[in-house]
Design an enzyme around this catalytic site. Structure first.
Site, mmCIF file in Angstrom:
data_model
loop_
_atom_site.group_PDB
_atom_site.id
_atom_site.type_symbol
_atom_site.label_atom_id
_atom_site.label_comp_id
_atom_site.label_asym_id
_atom_site.label_seq_id
_atom_site.Cartn_x
_atom_site.Cartn_y
_atom_site.Cartn_z
ATOM 1 N N SER A 82 0.794 -1.234 0.000
ATOM 2 C CA SER A 82 0.000 0.000 0.000
ATOM 3 C C SER A 82 0.823 1.279 0.000
ATOM 4 C CB SER A 82 -0.956 0.016 1.199
ATOM 5 O OG SER A 82 -2.084 -0.777 0.927
ATOM 6 N N ASN A 189 -8.959 -0.861 -0.897
ATOM 7 C CA ASN A 189 -8.105 -0.859 -2.077
ATOM 8 C C ASN A 189 -8.874 -0.454 -3.326
ATOM 9 O OD1 ASN A 189 -5.348 -1.850 -1.300
ATOM 10 N ND2 ASN A 189 -6.564 -3.506 -0.434
#
Length: 394
Positions: A82, A189
């Site tokens: 991430s 996400n």
């Protein structure tokens, strides 16, 4: 769904309690000892890069391969998970700076086919970047066995190529986690897959190609890229996960098609490159002052069982010596943390080659591991100096 929630948890790496910035010295021997402590606490391997102004230190401890005993090295290429979101956010903000995107414009203006109707009008570009869109996470649909505590779907999808639109639709079809714009936000996400599709819509080119040219190359990064194959290029570690003790012995997922992460988490880098990236970003070399100021406007975000201050693709971390900026990353078998002071003077990036090594309690919450506490000590020592590290440990 307890396992799924835990997979999204930011972790327990942040040290509590912010005080005035102290900016201690680099104690190279103590830094290496703190890496040894992480290994002794149970981590297979860790590599770290620390900067204090023009002084740098790089170190590593442990093994890259538990079968051969091959040692880890400081310059290993690593899946940063991430932390990729910061790169994507920078690319979108470059288009904001150029006038091609408006931060507070509805996403439906740019992606009417994907986010149509009232929903597309309520959700703004800003809400994607700060996770307040409340669009659902797609991971449980991509890896449906994980909520049941099984890695079967991870193995089945090891070489599967997902399209970004496929991932976006999986998230958009899920139940919303709240009304668009409400706080706390909810980490997803899907937001950053949509950000990549938005980037493609306004630039007319592949998002990964744009980010590579306008963010990675502009920052002068030499060992950072999106994956072209399931294999990591150059020297790298294996990547182990035990799924919170449910898989024993831990499995290696260093060879994996990362299309499931896309512009939300597929980038590979080194710890030195990550420090260089955040230094360039925070010093205004990648986006203008106005866009950087927008990036650092934070909201409270829920990440698994934790809450965090989140801007536009960047976390605010409060340490004993002040506020820092950066991002965490986590994929199967590789964890990353990259943290910088506001002026880029003090920096730390580290990678570990085992994830979800903790255990879950009876309620499905992550129980902190001795590894987590050892990582906190390394971070505070690196960014705040020996005195702060000692005080934090007492």
């Amino acid at each position: 769904m307890a396992v799924t929630s835990a997979l999204l948890t930011a972790g327990t790496l942040a040290a509590p309690g912010a005080t005035a910035a102290s900016g201690g010295e680099l104690d190279r021997q103590a830094l290496q000892q703190s890496l040894e402590a992480v290994r002794e606490a149970g981590m297979y391997g860790i590599y770290s890069s620390v900067r204090n102004g023009d002084r740098t230190w790089r170190g590593a401890s442990g093994v890259a391969d538990i079968d051969t005993g091959r040692p880890v090295q400081p310059d290993m290429v690593h899946r940063i998970g991430s932390v990729s979101k910061t790169f994507t956010a920078v690319a979108v903000l470059q288009q904001v700076q150029r006038g091609a995107i408006e931060l507070d414009a509805p996403v439906g203006r740019y992606l009417p086919e994907l986010v149509p109707g009232e929903r597309g009008q309520k959700i703004t570009v800003r809400m994607l970047l700060n996770h307040t869109s409340h669009i659902a996470e797609y991971l449980a649909k991509v890896f449906p066995s994980v909520p049941e505590g099984s890695l079967t779907s991870l193995d089945d999808n090891r070489f599967r190529a997902f399209t970004t639109e496929e991932l976006a639709r999986l998230g958009l079809d899920g139940a919303a986690t709240g009304e668009p714009g409400t706080v706390p936000g909810s980490h997803s996400n899907t937001n950053y897959v949509l950000a990549g599709l938005l980037l493609e819509k306004v630039t007319g080119e592949d998002a990964e190609r744009y980010i590579t040219r306008e963010v990675i190359h502009r920052a002068g990064l030499r060992h950072t890229s999106f994956p072209r194959t399931p294999h990591l290029p150059g020297p790298h570690s294996k990547a182990y996960t035990s799924l919170f003790g449910l898989v024993d012995p831990p499995r290696d997922y260093s060879v994996y098609n990362m299309s499931w992460a896309s512009t939300a988490g597929a980038i590979m880098s080194t710890m030195d490159d990550l420090n260089r990236f955040f230094r360039a970003l925070l010093r205004g070399e990648l986006i203008g002052a106005a866009q950087l100021a927008e990036m650092q406007k934070t909201v409270t975000m829920q990440v698994g069982q934790d809450k965090a201050d989140y801007g536009l693709g960047i976390y605010a971390f409060d340490l004993p010596c002040g506020r820092f900026w950066g991002h965490n990353g986590r994929v199967f078998g590789m964890g990353t943390r990259s943290v910088s002071s506001r002026d880029g003077h003090r920096q730390l990036s580290f990678g570990v080659n085992s994830t979800w090594y903790q255990r879950l309690d009876e309620n499905g919450n992550v129980e902190p591991s001795p590894i987590d506490f050892a990582l906190v000590k390394h971070e505070v020592l690196a960014l705040c100096g020996p005195g702060a590290a000692t005080a934090n440990a007492t």
